[in-house]
Write a protein that holds these residues in place. Structure first.
Motif, PDB file in Angstrom:
ATOM      1  N   ILE A  16      29.074  42.606  52.633  1.00 20.50           N
ATOM      2  CA  ILE A  16      29.155  41.150  52.800  1.00 20.50           C
ATOM      3  C   ILE A  16      28.627  40.449  51.548  1.00 20.50           C
ATOM      4  O   ILE A  16      29.175  39.425  51.112  1.00 20.50           O
ATOM      5  CB  ILE A  16      28.395  40.716  54.060  1.00 20.50           C
ATOM      6  N   ARG A  17      27.583  41.014  50.935  1.00 17.99           N
ATOM      7  CA  ARG A  17      27.094  40.446  49.675  1.00 17.99           C
ATOM      8  C   ARG A  17      28.191  40.488  48.606  1.00 17.99           C
ATOM      9  O   ARG A  17      28.417  39.504  47.891  1.00 17.99           O
ATOM     10  CB  ARG A  17      25.864  41.214  49.188  1.00 17.99           C
ATOM     11  N   ALA A  18      28.880  41.621  48.507  1.00 19.90           N
ATOM     12  CA  ALA A  18      29.938  41.758  47.504  1.00 19.90           C
ATOM     13  C   ALA A  18      31.075  40.773  47.768  1.00 19.90           C
ATOM     14  O   ALA A  18      31.635  40.188  46.831  1.00 19.90           O
ATOM     15  CB  ALA A  18      30.471  43.192  47.508  1.00 19.90           C
ATOM     16  N   GLU A  19      31.418  40.577  49.035  1.00 22.04           N
ATOM     17  CA  GLU A  19      32.480  39.626  49.369  1.00 22.04           C
ATOM     18  C   GLU A  19      32.079  38.202  48.988  1.00 22.04           C
ATOM     19  O   GLU A  19      32.892  37.431  48.470  1.00 22.04           O
ATOM     20  CB  GLU A  19      32.810  39.703  50.861  1.00 22.04           C
ATOM     21  N   LEU A  20      30.829  37.846  49.265  1.00 15.68           N
ATOM     22  CA  LEU A  20      30.351  36.509  48.912  1.00 15.68           C
ATOM     23  C   LEU A  20      30.305  36.319  47.399  1.00 15.68           C
ATOM     24  O   LEU A  20      30.666  35.252  46.887  1.00 15.68           O
ATOM     25  CB  LEU A  20      28.971  36.267  49.525  1.00 15.68           C
ATOM     26  N   GLU A  21      29.863  37.346  46.682  1.00 18.43           N
ATOM     27  CA  GLU A  21      29.847  37.260  45.218  1.00 18.43           C
ATOM     28  C   GLU A  21      31.266  37.127  44.671  1.00 18.43           C
ATOM     29  O   GLU A  21      31.501  36.374  43.710  1.00 18.43           O
ATOM     30  CB  GLU A  21      29.162  38.501  44.624  1.00 18.43           C
ATOM     31  N   TRP A  22      32.199  37.855  45.263  1.00 17.19           N
ATOM     32  CA  TRP A  22      33.591  37.752  44.835  1.00 17.19           C
ATOM     33  C   TRP A  22      34.145  36.351  45.129  1.00 17.19           C
ATOM     34  O   TRP A  22      34.828  35.760  44.285  1.00 17.19           O
ATOM     35  CB  TRP A  22      34.433  38.804  45.546  1.00 17.19           C
ATOM     36  N   GLU A  23      33.840  35.832  46.315  1.00 25.19           N
ATOM     37  CA  GLU A  23      34.286  34.475  46.661  1.00 25.19           C
ATOM     38  C   GLU A  23      33.689  33.449  45.699  1.00 25.19           C
ATOM     39  O   GLU A  23      34.387  32.520  45.248  1.00 25.19           O
ATOM     40  CB  GLU A  23      33.897  34.145  48.102  1.00 25.19           C
ATOM     41  N   LYS A  41      24.570  31.297  52.184  1.00 21.29           N
ATOM     42  CA  LYS A  41      24.791  32.581  52.850  1.00 21.29           C
ATOM     43  C   LYS A  41      24.143  33.727  52.077  1.00 21.29           C
ATOM     44  O   LYS A  41      23.568  34.653  52.673  1.00 21.29           O
ATOM     45  CB  LYS A  41      26.289  32.839  53.020  1.00 21.29           C
ATOM     46  N   LEU A  42      24.235  33.682  50.757  1.00 21.83           N
ATOM     47  CA  LEU A  42      23.605  34.730  49.948  1.00 21.83           C
ATOM     48  C   LEU A  42      22.085  34.653  50.037  1.00 21.83           C
ATOM     49  O   LEU A  42      21.399  35.686  50.040  1.00 21.83           O
ATOM     50  CB  LEU A  42      24.057  34.600  48.492  1.00 21.83           C
ATOM     51  N   GLU A  43      21.553  33.449  50.085  1.00 22.94           N
ATOM     52  CA  GLU A  43      20.102  33.286  50.160  1.00 22.94           C
ATOM     53  C   GLU A  43      19.564  33.787  51.491  1.00 22.94           C
ATOM     54  O   GLU A  43      18.476  34.355  51.548  1.00 22.94           O
ATOM     55  CB  GLU A  43      19.755  31.806  49.972  1.00 22.94           C
ATOM     56  N   HIS A  44      20.334  33.593  52.551  1.00 18.69           N
ATOM     57  CA  HIS A  44      19.933  34.055  53.885  1.00 18.69           C
ATOM     58  C   HIS A  44      20.899  35.154  54.330  1.00 18.69           C
ATOM     59  O   HIS A  44      21.604  35.034  55.332  1.00 18.69           O
ATOM     60  CB  HIS A  44      19.945  32.897  54.874  1.00 18.69           C
ATOM     61  N   LEU A  45      20.936  36.231  53.551  1.00 22.98           N
ATOM     62  CA  LEU A  45      21.945  37.268  53.757  1.00 22.98           C
ATOM     63  C   LEU A  45      21.811  37.957  55.111  1.00 22.98           C
ATOM     64  O   LEU A  45      22.808  38.249  55.774  1.00 22.98           O
ATOM     65  CB  LEU A  45      21.869  38.295  52.628  1.00 22.98           C
ATOM     66  N   THR A  46      20.581  38.238  55.534  1.00 22.25           N
ATOM     67  CA  THR A  46      20.390  38.905  56.822  1.00 22.25           C
ATOM     68  C   THR A  46      20.966  38.064  57.952  1.00 22.25           C
ATOM     69  O   THR A  46      21.658  38.578  58.840  1.00 22.25           O
ATOM     70  CB  THR A  46      18.898  39.175  57.075  1.00 22.25           C
TER      71      THR A  46
END
Length: 512
Positions: free
Chosen positions: A324-331, A426-431
């Motif tokens: 999910i982190r990778a998807e958010l970084e890609w987005e 979303k990245l800041e509150h990844l959990t």
């Protein structure tokens, strides 16, 4: 001989490595064996929302899989009958009766919504050339599901084997949420045939589970089987009952199989027998009760490892978090690229930089004018200007420049800024983001995957207690022989197979 030894040593290692890594043992990341991954990848490439002939799917998969069509077809049917990733149409056989599927030319399939949403992401998938170099195949899917545990798997490789029992998908999701909250979890298997399971010796995937068929007794003279034990079918169960009847271990007169899409096997008991007496005999002597051993072996970093069920789920939960982190970084990257282009376009048109190229006579001079014109506004760019940006600007048509809408451009940039703020949150509150993602899965798909197997503890059945007195012993006074094969008019004793016989001779000697 030394050359032969070297050749065998090399070839055996190559074969062993191949059978372990590329055939029999599933990968921890996506829980799949290579043939399953190739089938799903092929279905994704073919996906248009409609059903495809299985024969066509098998043919396309053969471009990636170096084995025969029969192996691919069988693997596809098994995967489809798990009811997670493949939507099937036609006769795919029966998990209950064990009947085979129809020929591949008569049946059709496509991907399920669950598969489309949770398995595939080409932007984040690593590919490698296929076995003949003509195509490419995924090394592993960026799956968001704990596939290794939910599907279950069996495989025999050189020097090792794996047997992963299937688990309930919703319970796995709930366990992942508990892991993200820092709580302890306990996993129990769930079998597609249903039944009743005693998981007291499961030992987190390193022990065994005893599974019993579900029986009910409408009256004292009849028993109805409504659910099967894992790894059995109606045919294998009926065969085991018939064998037990022939050996005099179970008092059943007739067997009626009314199974359709639900199991219904009716047993009519013999004269003098009651359901209370026969049910323990069925559990003791037939496939109404089976014991299944679990040994979780998976491929991690191109090496086989043996893990517990909770250890697997912890790793898959961490993989989901990174996915999910990778998807958010890609987005985020795509949004920034889009904002960068919109800013370039706005500066190029609003400041009439395109007019600077009217006097330039060479391509090099044209590109220099654009670069010099943009340098004055470099502080407004999302990132530094590169040659590809200049090429894109020079590709703008006159119609696009004349129809440029400043308000629309500003509005789209504002929308992108809003989405970038959402992604950053979303990245800041990844959990929290991962938990919300899992909760979304449960809300959309949870109702489709209820628990099928009831878990409870039950006492082991002592075969000595439930055995029938069905063995007739005869004594021949003339010869002195005593046993079940001795010819005599009347039996002397009726005993069970676990009884001990004490024989005492006239001289006081005895034998057991």
């Amino acid at each position: 001989m030394s050359q032969l030894q070297d050749l065998m040593r090399k070839n055996f290692i190559d074969y062993a490595s191949y059978s372990i890594l590329d055939r029999a043992i599933p990968d921890l990341r996506d829980g799949m064996k290579p043939v399953q991954r190739r089938i799903l990848h092929t279905l994704f490439d073919m996906h248009d929302g409609r059903y495809h002939k299985v024969a066509n799917v098998v043919g396309e998969t053969m471009k990636l899989h170096p084995h025969g069509d029969a192996a691919i077809g069988d693997a596809l049917v098994v995967l489809a009958n798990k009811d997670y990733f493949i939507d099937k149409q036609g006769n795919f056989g029966s998990l209950l009766s064990g009947h085979p599927a129809a020929a591949p030319r008569y049946i059709e399939c496509r991907l399920t919504p669950l598969a489309l949403e949770t398995i595939f992401n080409e932007d984040l998938t690593e590919f490698r050339p296929s076995y003949d170099g003509r195509n490419r195949e995924p090394i592993a899917f960026p799956a968001k599901l704990p596939i290794a545990l939910m599907l279950g798997s069996e495989g025999i490789a050189v020097g090792m084997a794996t047997r992963i029992l299937p688990h309930n998908l919703v319970e796995l999701w709930e366990a992942q949420i508990a892991i993200l909250h820092g709580e302890e979890i306990e996993l129990e298997p769930d079998f597609p045939q249903g039944g009743i399971a005693d998981v007291s010796e499961y030992d987190d995937g390193r022990g065994k589970v005893e599974i019993r068929a579900r029986l009910r007794s409408p009256d004292p003279k009849r028993i109805v089987i409504t659910e099967l034990a894992y790894s059995t079918t109606t045919e294998s169960l009926i065969a085991s009952i018939e064998t037990a009847v022939q050996k005099g271990r179970v008092k059943v007169a007739t067997i009626h199989d009314y199974t359709t899409d639900r199991v219904e096997i009716e047993l009519v008991l013999s004269r003098g027998a009651t359901a209370k007496e026969v049910i323990p005999q069925l559990y003791a002597y037939t496939d109404c009760s089976v014991s299944v051993t679990s040994s979780i072996v998976l491929i991690r970093d191109r090496r086989p490892v043996q893990l517990s069920a909770t250890a697997v789920l912890h790793e898959l939960t961490e993989n989901l978090r990174e996915q999910i982190r990778a998807e958010l970084e890609w987005e985020k990257k795509q949004l920034l690229e889009r904002k960068h282009w919109l800013t370039l376009e706005a500066l190029f048109v609003e400041h009439k930089i395109y007019r600077r190229i009217e006097t330039a006579e060479t391509d090099r001079a044209v590109r220099k004018e654009v670069k010099d014109g943009m340098r004055e506004h470099a502080d407004q760019l999302v990132r530094p200007l590169v040659d590809d940006d200049i090429t894109s600007l020079l590709g703008l048509r006159i119609r696009r420049i004349s129809a440029y809408d400043k308000a629309k451009n500003r509005g789209e940039i504002e929308d992108i800024d809003g989405k970038l703020v959402e992604v950053a949150t979303k990245l800041e509150h990844l959990t929290r983001t991962v938990i919300e993602t899992i909760e979304g899965f449960i809300e959309r798909f949870g109702a489709d995957y209820p628990r099928r197997t009831m878990t409870q503890s039950f006492d082991a059945i002592d075969k000595k207690v439930v055995s029938q007195q069905s063995i007739k012993l005869y004594y021949d006074r003339k010869t002195g022989f005593f046993g079940s094969s001795v010819k005599a008019d009347k039996p002397t004793l009726s005993v069970g197979e676990y009884d001990l016989i004490l024989g005492i001779a006239s001289d006081g000697s005895y034998r057991i």
